[in-house]
Design a protein around this motif. Structure first.
Motif, PDB file in Angstrom:
ATOM      1  N   ARG A 211       0.336  -9.612  10.912  1.00 40.56           N
ATOM      2  CA  ARG A 211      -0.427  -8.841   9.939  1.00 40.56           C
ATOM      3  C   ARG A 211      -0.358  -9.535   8.582  1.00 40.56           C
ATOM      4  NH1 ARG A 211       1.580  -4.746   6.979  1.00 40.56           N
ATOM      5  NH2 ARG A 211       3.372  -4.632   8.376  1.00 40.56           N
ATOM      6  N   ARG A 212      -1.509  -9.694   7.932  1.00 39.89           N
ATOM      7  CA  ARG A 212      -1.544 -10.358   6.628  1.00 39.89           C
ATOM      8  C   ARG A 212      -0.699  -9.599   5.613  1.00 39.89           C
ATOM      9  NH1 ARG A 212      -7.889 -11.241   5.425  1.00 39.89           N
ATOM     10  NH2 ARG A 212      -7.034 -11.545   3.335  1.00 39.89           N
ATOM     11  N   ALA A 213      -0.146 -10.334   4.659  1.00 43.91           N
ATOM     12  CA  ALA A 213       0.677  -9.698   3.631  1.00 43.91           C
ATOM     13  C   ALA A 213      -0.188  -8.760   2.800  1.00 43.91           C
ATOM     14  CB  ALA A 213       1.316 -10.758   2.736  1.00 43.91           C
ATOM     15  N   GLN A 214       0.240  -7.511   2.714  1.00 41.20           N
ATOM     16  CA  GLN A 214      -0.474  -6.534   1.917  1.00 41.20           C
ATOM     17  C   GLN A 214       0.470  -5.654   1.116  1.00 41.20           C
ATOM     18  OE1 GLN A 214      -2.125  -4.607   5.523  1.00 41.20           O
ATOM     19  NE2 GLN A 214      -1.328  -2.694   4.686  1.00 41.20           N
ATOM     20  N   VAL A 216       2.404  -2.716  -0.240  1.00 41.02           N
ATOM     21  CA  VAL A 216       2.185  -1.271  -0.214  1.00 41.02           C
ATOM     22  C   VAL A 216       0.712  -0.912  -0.364  1.00 41.02           C
ATOM     23  CG1 VAL A 216       4.492  -0.783  -1.112  1.00 41.02           C
ATOM     24  CG2 VAL A 216       2.600  -1.113  -2.710  1.00 41.02           C
ATOM     25  N   PHE A 217      -0.169  -1.898  -0.329  1.00 30.84           N
ATOM     26  CA  PHE A 217      -1.596  -1.647  -0.545  1.00 30.84           C
ATOM     27  C   PHE A 217      -2.325  -1.468   0.780  1.00 30.84           C
ATOM     28  CE2 PHE A 217      -0.181  -4.270  -4.160  1.00 30.84           C
ATOM     29  CZ  PHE A 217      -0.392  -3.356  -5.178  1.00 30.84           C
ATOM     30  N   TYR A 218      -3.554  -0.963   0.672  1.00 30.79           N
ATOM     31  CA  TYR A 218      -4.347  -0.684   1.859  1.00 30.79           C
ATOM     32  C   TYR A 218      -4.790  -1.964   2.555  1.00 30.79           C
ATOM     33  CZ  TYR A 218      -8.344   0.778   4.696  1.00 30.79           C
ATOM     34  OH  TYR A 218      -9.213   0.968   5.735  1.00 30.79           O
ATOM     35  N   GLU A 219      -5.051  -3.018   1.770  1.00 30.31           N
ATOM     36  CA  GLU A 219      -5.517  -4.262   2.352  1.00 30.31           C
ATOM     37  C   GLU A 219      -4.958  -5.445   1.575  1.00 30.31           C
ATOM     38  OE1 GLU A 219      -9.465  -5.392   1.739  1.00 30.31           O
ATOM     39  OE2 GLU A 219      -9.250  -5.048  -0.391  1.00 30.31           O
ATOM     40  N   ALA A 220      -5.058  -6.624   2.195  1.00 27.58           N
ATOM     41  CA  ALA A 220      -4.426  -7.815   1.642  1.00 27.58           C
ATOM     42  C   ALA A 220      -5.126  -8.342   0.396  1.00 27.58           C
ATOM     43  CB  ALA A 220      -4.379  -8.906   2.710  1.00 27.58           C
ATOM     44  N   SER A 221      -6.439  -8.149   0.296  1.00 27.91           N
ATOM     45  CA  SER A 221      -7.170  -8.686  -0.850  1.00 27.91           C
ATOM     46  C   SER A 221      -6.692  -8.073  -2.166  1.00 27.91           C
ATOM     47  CB  SER A 221      -8.666  -8.443  -0.678  1.00 27.91           C
ATOM     48  OG  SER A 221      -9.151  -9.116   0.449  1.00 27.91           O
ATOM     49  N   THR A 222      -6.270  -6.807  -2.138  1.00 26.70           N
ATOM     50  CA  THR A 222      -5.743  -6.173  -3.337  1.00 26.70           C
ATOM     51  C   THR A 222      -4.482  -6.884  -3.811  1.00 26.70           C
ATOM     52  OG1 THR A 222      -6.595  -4.060  -2.547  1.00 26.70           O
ATOM     53  CG2 THR A 222      -5.038  -4.000  -4.377  1.00 26.70           C
ATOM     54  N   GLY A 260       2.914 -16.559  -6.388  1.00 22.37           N
ATOM     55  CA  GLY A 260       2.181 -17.595  -5.662  1.00 22.37           C
ATOM     56  C   GLY A 260       2.319 -17.448  -4.158  1.00 22.37           C
ATOM     57  N   THR A 261       3.521 -17.118  -3.699  1.00 22.10           N
ATOM     58  CA  THR A 261       3.725 -16.909  -2.263  1.00 22.10           C
ATOM     59  C   THR A 261       2.944 -15.702  -1.766  1.00 22.10           C
ATOM     60  OG1 THR A 261       5.954 -17.861  -2.445  1.00 22.10           O
ATOM     61  CG2 THR A 261       5.472 -16.551  -0.485  1.00 22.10           C
ATOM     62  N   ALA A 262       2.979 -14.619  -2.532  1.00 15.34           N
ATOM     63  CA  ALA A 262       2.224 -13.426  -2.141  1.00 15.34           C
ATOM     64  C   ALA A 262       0.732 -13.721  -2.069  1.00 15.34           C
ATOM     65  CB  ALA A 262       2.495 -12.292  -3.129  1.00 15.34           C
ATOM     66  N   LEU A 263       0.233 -14.537  -3.000  1.00 13.25           N
ATOM     67  CA  LEU A 263      -1.178 -14.909  -2.983  1.00 13.25           C
ATOM     68  C   LEU A 263      -1.530 -15.653  -1.694  1.00 13.25           C
ATOM     69  CD1 LEU A 263      -3.981 -15.370  -4.199  1.00 13.25           C
ATOM     70  CD2 LEU A 263      -3.038 -17.305  -5.470  1.00 13.25           C
ATOM     71  N   LEU A 264      -0.696 -16.605  -1.310  1.00 11.98           N
ATOM     72  CA  LEU A 264      -0.972 -17.362  -0.086  1.00 11.98           C
ATOM     73  C   LEU A 264      -0.860 -16.486   1.154  1.00 11.98           C
ATOM     74  CD1 LEU A 264       0.861 -20.746  -0.801  1.00 11.98           C
ATOM     75  CD2 LEU A 264      -1.586 -20.270  -0.907  1.00 11.98           C
ATOM     76  N   LEU A 265       0.170 -15.635   1.188  1.00 10.54           N
ATOM     77  CA  LEU A 265       0.375 -14.817   2.374  1.00 10.54           C
ATOM     78  C   LEU A 265      -0.670 -13.716   2.513  1.00 10.54           C
ATOM     79  CD1 LEU A 265       4.275 -14.446   2.382  1.00 10.54           C
ATOM     80  CD2 LEU A 265       2.847 -16.132   3.544  1.00 10.54           C
ATOM     81  N   SER A 266      -1.358 -13.405   1.413  1.00  4.11           N
ATOM     82  CA  SER A 266      -2.469 -12.455   1.525  1.00  4.11           C
ATOM     83  C   SER A 266      -3.651 -13.058   2.279  1.00  4.11           C
ATOM     84  CB  SER A 266      -2.917 -11.993   0.141  1.00  4.11           C
ATOM     85  OG  SER A 266      -3.587 -13.038  -0.551  1.00  4.11           O
ATOM     86  N   TYR A 267      -3.665 -14.396   2.380  1.00  2.00           N
ATOM     87  CA  TYR A 267      -4.688 -15.121   3.135  1.00  2.00           C
ATOM     88  C   TYR A 267      -6.079 -14.951   2.523  1.00  2.00           C
ATOM     89  CZ  TYR A 267      -5.453 -17.775   7.457  1.00  2.00           C
ATOM     90  OH  TYR A 267      -5.692 -18.779   8.367  1.00  2.00           O
ATOM     91  N   SER A 268      -6.113 -14.727   1.215  1.00  2.00           N
ATOM     92  CA  SER A 268      -7.375 -14.485   0.525  1.00  2.00           C
ATOM     93  C   SER A 268      -7.865 -15.770  -0.130  1.00  2.00           C
ATOM     94  CB  SER A 268      -7.197 -13.383  -0.528  1.00  2.00           C
ATOM     95  OG  SER A 268      -8.364 -13.244  -1.308  1.00  2.00           O
TER      96      SER A 268
END
Length: 463
Positions: A211-214, A216-222, A260-268
């Motif tokens: 599952r993409r990093a998200q 506590v949010f509803y989706e990863a793009s947030t 930066g890591t969170a940005l990459l793991l969000s896969y956005s």
């Protein structure tokens, strides 16, 4: 009445408050069952907490931002993701605004006027949602207008309401966001059970499906969008004088790899483009006063620190992510629909719908009705803020939104010599481009944070 006088009057009444609380506690003891007693004790405990929040004008903001960034939705089947505790805190914020009405200073500003106009247009579109999609969809449309209205209220409260301690709130935002990003990274690594209500976004790797990093949010793009926002803040803080930075430099050095890591793991991919545009805008603003070597170090640190950390922890993921980016650039024009995850098909469906029903170009079919109704023949997710507003609110809503974006950029440009002005101008330049691939106004838990920084920019411009 000033904040100091209000606090003094409240504390002068401590004996009366103690007597009142003691009487209530004694009454709770006589309630007939433990359940009623527990409910009464919870209500009694909430009274001093509420009192504490009312003593300072910015305490509810701190609680609200903490809830938005650190708390998941409640496990209740309402809406897409369930209700959120931040909604209750926003109601407390409304109460604080009413109680401190005498401290408001109403000053007209292009951003304020256009934001109010956009909110009015969105609210007015609910009637068309009722007309074309029925009461249930219209109720959902009204709910989403109200969620956007929370961000509007935060803006007006921060821009015109009681004076708040900007540096303290900005520092709290930074730490809350860093904690949220860190949790998202840990959540991706351990693949913990998702919080209540989440978008099913997965990554297929040789080692398994993740599952993409998200967070506590509803989706990863947030999460990706929020990471870009605070990476931009970090870059601005490293460029601006130390006195303007709300957090110490060592904190930025620690948090940048996390964001930066969170940005990459969000896969956005769109968020990565937004980061490049934001840093490019910041470079343009500081091109005369910033040595190229120092700028290269700052930009490189912001973009590579997270990538290095992510590669150490998730090498297979990072290789797959950058392969995806390279393939996206390589096949952008030859296989556009595939690169954009099917968005072109959705855009063509909406364009066909408008050509067959041109009268909807004036007022639209109702805000946020396309994904939940068959008004366009079948549910459609636009994944384009401009096209979505055109179909759902008509030319009126689209023009109001474009005018608001222009006012935000203009305010940031005029206050570009300040910390908040450079921050919002750099970030929003990338934001207006990312809106081509996402309905960013629906990110109601982060929009109030962006609007709070926008409000500080407006205050700085007016002063």
């Amino acid at each position: 009445m000033s904040s100091t006088n209000a606090s003094t009057e409240l504390w002068d009444r401590r004996p009366l408050l103690a007597l009142l609380l003691g009487t209530c506690a004694a009454g709770i003891a006589f309630l007939p069952s433990p359940m009623y007693q527990a409910a009464g004790a919870a209500a009694l405990l909430a009274v001093p907490c509420l009192w504490f929040v009312l003593l300072e004008p910015d305490r509810w903001l701190s609680l609200f931002f903490a809830a938005c960034l650190l708390a998941p939705p409640l496990p209740i089947a309402i809406g897409n993701s369930g209700p959120h505790v931040a909604l209750g805190i926003a109601c407390i914020g409304l109460l604080v605004g009413v109680l401190r009405a005498g401290e408001w200073r109403l000053k007209p500003h292009p951003v304020s006027i256009r934001l109010a106009v956009l909110f009015a247009v969105l609210a007015g579109s609910v009637s068309f949602a009722l007309l074309y999609s029925g009461a249930v969809v219209a109720a959902g449309s009204l709910a989403r207008v109200c969620l956007f209205g929370i961000g509007c209220y935060v803006y007006f409260y921060a821009a015109m309401g009681p004076v708040q301690r900007q540096q303290r709130v900005a520092a709290q935002l930074f730490w809350f966001a860093a904690g949220s990003a860190l949790f998202a990274c840990l959540d991706f690594y351990f693949q913990w059970p998702a919080p209540a209500g989440y978008g099913p976004q997965f990554i297929w790797l040789d080692s398994g499906v993740f599952r993409r990093a998200q967070g506590v949010f509803y989706e990863a793009s947030t999460l990706g969008n929020l990471s870009v926002f605070f990476l931009t803040m970090s870059a601005v803080a490293l460029i601006r004088p130390r006195a303007e930075c709300p957090v110490p430099r060592w904190a930025i050095a620690v948090a940048v790899p996390i964001f930066g890591t969170a940005l990459l793991l969000s896969y956005s991919r769109a968020s990565l483009v937004t980061l490049c545009l934001s840093l490019g805008t910041l470079f343009f603003l500081q091109r005369k006063g910033l040595p190229v070597r120092r700028w290269g170090f700052i930009a490189g640190s912001s973009m590579l620190a997270g990538g290095a950390l992510a590669f150490v922890l998730f090498p297979e993921f990072v290789r797959g992510y950058f392969a995806r980016v390279v393939l996206s650039v390589q096949f952008l024009f030859s296989a556009t629909n595939g690169v954009l995850s099917g968005r072109v098909d959705s855009w063509q469906k909406l364009a066909t719908f408008l050509m067959e029903h041109p009268w909807h170009l004036l007022f639209g079919v109702g805000y946020k009705t396309l994904p939940y109704s068959d008004v366009a023949g079948a549910p459609v997710i636009a994944d384009n803020m401009y096209l979505s507003l055109l179909v759902e609110t008509g030319c009126v809503g689209l023009c109001a939104f474009i005018a608001l974006n222009a006012a935000i950029l203009q305010a940031g440009w005029r206050a570009r010599s300040t910390f908040f002005g450079a921050w919002i101008l750099s970030f929003w330049t990338g934001q207006v481009i990312q809106m081509l691939s996402g309905d960013l106004l629906t990110y109601w838990r982060v929009i109030p944070i962006y609007f709070w920084v926008l409000a500080q920019t407006v205050r700085a411009e007016q002063q």
